[in-house]
Design a protein around this motif. Structure first.
Motif, mmCIF file in Angstrom:
data_model
loop_
_atom_site.group_PDB
_atom_site.id
_atom_site.type_symbol
_atom_site.label_atom_id
_atom_site.label_comp_id
_atom_site.label_asym_id
_atom_site.label_seq_id
_atom_site.Cartn_x
_atom_site.Cartn_y
_atom_site.Cartn_z
ATOM 1 N N MET A 55 -28.106 -5.844 75.732
ATOM 2 C CA MET A 55 -28.966 -6.681 74.889
ATOM 3 C C MET A 55 -28.216 -7.898 74.367
ATOM 4 O O MET A 55 -28.791 -8.980 74.212
ATOM 5 C CB MET A 55 -29.530 -5.861 73.727
ATOM 6 N N ALA A 56 -26.930 -7.722 74.069
ATOM 7 C CA ALA A 56 -26.136 -8.853 73.596
ATOM 8 C C ALA A 56 -26.085 -9.945 74.652
ATOM 9 O O ALA A 56 -26.151 -11.139 74.341
ATOM 10 C CB ALA A 56 -24.724 -8.385 73.236
ATOM 11 N N VAL A 57 -25.959 -9.522 75.906
ATOM 12 C CA VAL A 57 -25.925 -10.492 77.003
ATOM 13 C C VAL A 57 -27.262 -11.236 77.105
ATOM 14 O O VAL A 57 -27.314 -12.444 77.355
ATOM 15 C CB VAL A 57 -25.607 -9.784 78.339
ATOM 16 N N GLU A 58 -28.364 -10.521 76.870
ATOM 17 C CA GLU A 58 -29.690 -11.105 77.034
ATOM 18 C C GLU A 58 -30.152 -11.913 75.827
ATOM 19 O O GLU A 58 -30.824 -12.946 75.976
ATOM 20 C CB GLU A 58 -30.706 -9.988 77.298
ATOM 21 N N GLN A 67 -19.949 -12.289 75.747
ATOM 22 C CA GLN A 67 -18.810 -11.711 76.449
ATOM 23 C C GLN A 67 -18.397 -10.376 75.845
ATOM 24 O O GLN A 67 -18.014 -9.452 76.568
ATOM 25 C CB GLN A 67 -17.624 -12.683 76.429
ATOM 26 N N ILE A 68 -18.471 -10.258 74.527
ATOM 27 C CA ILE A 68 -18.147 -8.986 73.866
ATOM 28 C C ILE A 68 -19.104 -7.892 74.338
ATOM 29 O O ILE A 68 -18.695 -6.781 74.673
ATOM 30 C CB ILE A 68 -18.214 -9.147 72.337
ATOM 31 N N GLY A 69 -20.395 -8.210 74.371
ATOM 32 C CA GLY A 69 -21.381 -7.235 74.830
ATOM 33 C C GLY A 69 -21.160 -6.840 76.271
ATOM 34 O O GLY A 69 -21.234 -5.653 76.632
ATOM 35 N N LYS A 70 -20.859 -7.818 77.120
ATOM 36 C CA LYS A 70 -20.623 -7.541 78.542
ATOM 37 C C LYS A 70 -19.402 -6.641 78.719
ATOM 38 O O LYS A 70 -19.423 -5.675 79.497
ATOM 39 C CB LYS A 70 -20.428 -8.857 79.292
ATOM 40 N N SER A 71 -18.329 -6.940 77.989
ATOM 41 C CA SER A 71 -17.096 -6.156 78.115
ATOM 42 C C SER A 71 -17.283 -4.729 77.621
ATOM 43 O O SER A 71 -16.862 -3.772 78.277
ATOM 44 C CB SER A 71 -15.961 -6.831 77.338
ATOM 45 N N THR A 115 -31.559 -15.275 65.723
ATOM 46 C CA THR A 115 -30.806 -15.608 64.516
ATOM 47 C C THR A 115 -30.145 -14.380 63.895
ATOM 48 O O THR A 115 -29.017 -14.453 63.393
ATOM 49 C CB THR A 115 -31.734 -16.267 63.465
ATOM 50 N N THR A 116 -30.814 -13.241 63.944
ATOM 51 C CA THR A 116 -30.324 -12.043 63.260
ATOM 52 C C THR A 116 -29.616 -11.056 64.186
ATOM 53 O O THR A 116 -28.927 -10.151 63.712
ATOM 54 C CB THR A 116 -31.495 -11.313 62.572
ATOM 55 N N PHE A 117 -29.784 -11.217 65.495
ATOM 56 C CA PHE A 117 -29.254 -10.213 66.416
ATOM 57 C C PHE A 117 -27.742 -10.057 66.329
ATOM 58 O O PHE A 117 -27.227 -8.937 66.264
ATOM 59 C CB PHE A 117 -29.639 -10.542 67.866
ATOM 60 N N ASP A 118 -27.010 -11.152 66.371
ATOM 61 C CA ASP A 118 -25.554 -11.081 66.474
ATOM 62 C C ASP A 118 -24.941 -10.253 65.349
ATOM 63 O O ASP A 118 -24.076 -9.396 65.592
ATOM 64 C CB ASP A 118 -24.944 -12.479 66.462
ATOM 65 N N GLN A 119 -25.371 -10.501 64.117
ATOM 66 C CA GLN A 119 -24.797 -9.776 62.981
ATOM 67 C C GLN A 119 -25.104 -8.286 63.060
ATOM 68 O O GLN A 119 -24.238 -7.447 62.793
ATOM 69 C CB GLN A 119 -25.347 -10.345 61.666
ATOM 70 N N ILE A 120 -26.321 -7.952 63.448
ATOM 71 C CA ILE A 120 -26.704 -6.541 63.564
ATOM 72 C C ILE A 120 -25.893 -5.871 64.665
ATOM 73 O O ILE A 120 -25.343 -4.779 64.474
ATOM 74 C CB ILE A 120 -28.217 -6.418 63.858
ATOM 75 N N PHE A 121 -25.794 -6.506 65.811
ATOM 76 C CA PHE A 121 -25.053 -5.946 66.941
ATOM 77 C C PHE A 121 -23.587 -5.711 66.579
ATOM 78 O O PHE A 121 -23.044 -4.608 66.793
ATOM 79 C CB PHE A 121 -25.148 -6.910 68.136
ATOM 80 N N ILE A 122 -22.927 -6.719 66.028
ATOM 81 C CA ILE A 122 -21.510 -6.604 65.706
ATOM 82 C C ILE A 122 -21.277 -5.556 64.628
ATOM 83 O O ILE A 122 -20.380 -4.705 64.758
ATOM 84 C CB ILE A 122 -20.952 -7.972 65.247
ATOM 85 N N ASP A 123 -22.074 -5.575 63.570
ATOM 86 C CA ASP A 123 -21.836 -4.648 62.449
ATOM 87 C C ASP A 123 -22.131 -3.207 62.813
ATOM 88 O O ASP A 123 -21.397 -2.291 62.411
ATOM 89 C CB ASP A 123 -22.680 -5.066 61.241
ATOM 90 N N ARG A 124 -23.198 -2.968 63.569
ATOM 91 C CA ARG A 124 -23.535 -1.585 63.914
ATOM 92 C C ARG A 124 -22.467 -0.977 64.829
ATOM 93 O O ARG A 124 -22.042 0.161 64.657
ATOM 94 C CB ARG A 124 -24.907 -1.512 64.596
ATOM 95 N N LEU A 125 -22.025 -1.747 65.818
ATOM 96 C CA LEU A 125 -21.014 -1.217 66.737
ATOM 97 C C LEU A 125 -19.660 -1.078 66.061
ATOM 98 O O LEU A 125 -18.942 -0.105 66.299
ATOM 99 C CB LEU A 125 -20.899 -2.098 67.982
ATOM 100 N N ARG A 126 -19.309 -2.026 65.202
ATOM 101 C CA ARG A 126 -18.011 -1.929 64.518
ATOM 102 C C ARG A 126 -17.991 -0.717 63.592
ATOM 103 O O ARG A 126 -16.981 0.006 63.525
ATOM 104 C CB ARG A 126 -17.734 -3.218 63.736
ATOM 105 N N ALA A 127 -19.072 -0.462 62.876
ATOM 106 C CA ALA A 127 -19.133 0.702 61.990
ATOM 107 C C ALA A 127 -19.046 1.999 62.786
ATOM 108 O O ALA A 127 -18.355 2.945 62.385
ATOM 109 C CB ALA A 127 -20.423 0.670 61.163
ATOM 110 N N ALA A 128 -19.725 2.055 63.920
ATOM 111 C CA ALA A 128 -19.711 3.261 64.752
ATOM 112 C C ALA A 128 -18.317 3.532 65.300
ATOM 113 O O ALA A 128 -17.862 4.681 65.322
ATOM 114 C CB ALA A 128 -20.715 3.113 65.894
#
Length: 237
Positions: A55-58, A67-71, A115-128
């Motif tokens: 989803m990050a890629v899309e 690139q973070i999402g792809k990796s 606008t809101t996706f990046d913060q949600i994606f980064i924070d949820r994965l970092r917390a996990a």
């Protein structure tokens, strides 16, 4: 939920599988409930982080986040393969879809706009990743099973890499991360001393061939000798 689609690593994108030279992988050794739970958790991580990375890629407009999402997605494909091999060897049943919390996070990302996706994606994965990181260390240090031990070592490198990737976005909300619990005895050193360790040290098994009574008598004699020596020094003055 749709099945997880495989993702190939981008050209030149390193897959952080650490060297396992010297580590056996024969499925030898007893398996604890914690070991089984760890193998299941590694599987669960891939089941939601692969689609999250896709989803990050899309959805992201930030090349760094893309690139973070792809990796992360590509690397979880590799880790998932390692995990499934261990599960098969040890006859551990693995889930086929993310758990309810993970499905909620994925839905949250699906509903987010550009606008809101990046913060949600980064924070949820970092917390996990922050939650599973100490669990990996515990399994690596305590498991009796050689295959689980090897998987824990491999998973540790993946998680460290992913935490670093997520933090390279420079948008991690560190204030939202849970804080570590305070030490039971501040300043007691890096090695925790629990009741079992104290019991072992105070029993006759703490020092082979020497009982606690003998130790106390020696300490008492040393104390008396010290007092007598001090008195003699003061009298000599």
């Amino acid at each position: 939920m749709a099945p997880v689609s495989p993702v190939q690593a981008a050209p030149g994108d390193p897959i952080p599988v650490p060297s396992s030279n010297g580590l056996a992988d024969k499925g030898v050794g007893s398996i604890s409930d914690a070991d089984k739970d760890f193998v299941i958790k590694v599987r669960l991580a891939g089941l939601w982080e692969i689609p999250a990375g896709n989803m990050a890629v899309e959805k992201s407009n930030d090349p760094r986040v893309v690139q973070i999402g792809k990796s992360i997605a590509a690397q979880h494909v590799v880790l998932d393969k390692l995990d499934r091999a261990v599960a098969k060897k040890l006859n551990i049943d693995l889930p086929a879809q993310p758990n309810s919390d993970q499905q909620f996070w994925l839905q949250e990302m699906k509903d987010a706009n550009a606008t809101t996706f990046d913060q949600i994606f980064i924070d949820r994965l970092r917390a996990a990743h922050g939650k599973i990181f100490p669990a990996i260390a515990t399994i690596r240090a305590s498991t009796r099973n050689d295959s689980v031990r090897k998987l824990a070592q491999e998973a540790n490198q993946f998680v460290m890499t992913h935490m670093t990737l997520l933090e390279s976005s420079n948008i991690v909300d560190y204030a939202a991360l849970p804080t570590a619990p305070a030490p039971a005895v501040p300043g007691s050193g890096p090695v925790p001393v629990d009741g079992q360790m104290l019991a072992a040290a105070s029993s006759s098994g703490g020092i082979p061939g020497v009982s606690t009574t003998v130790i106390l008598l020696v300490l008492a004699a040393a104390l008396v000798a010290g007092v007598i020596t001090s008195m003699r020094i003061f009298r000599a003055r």
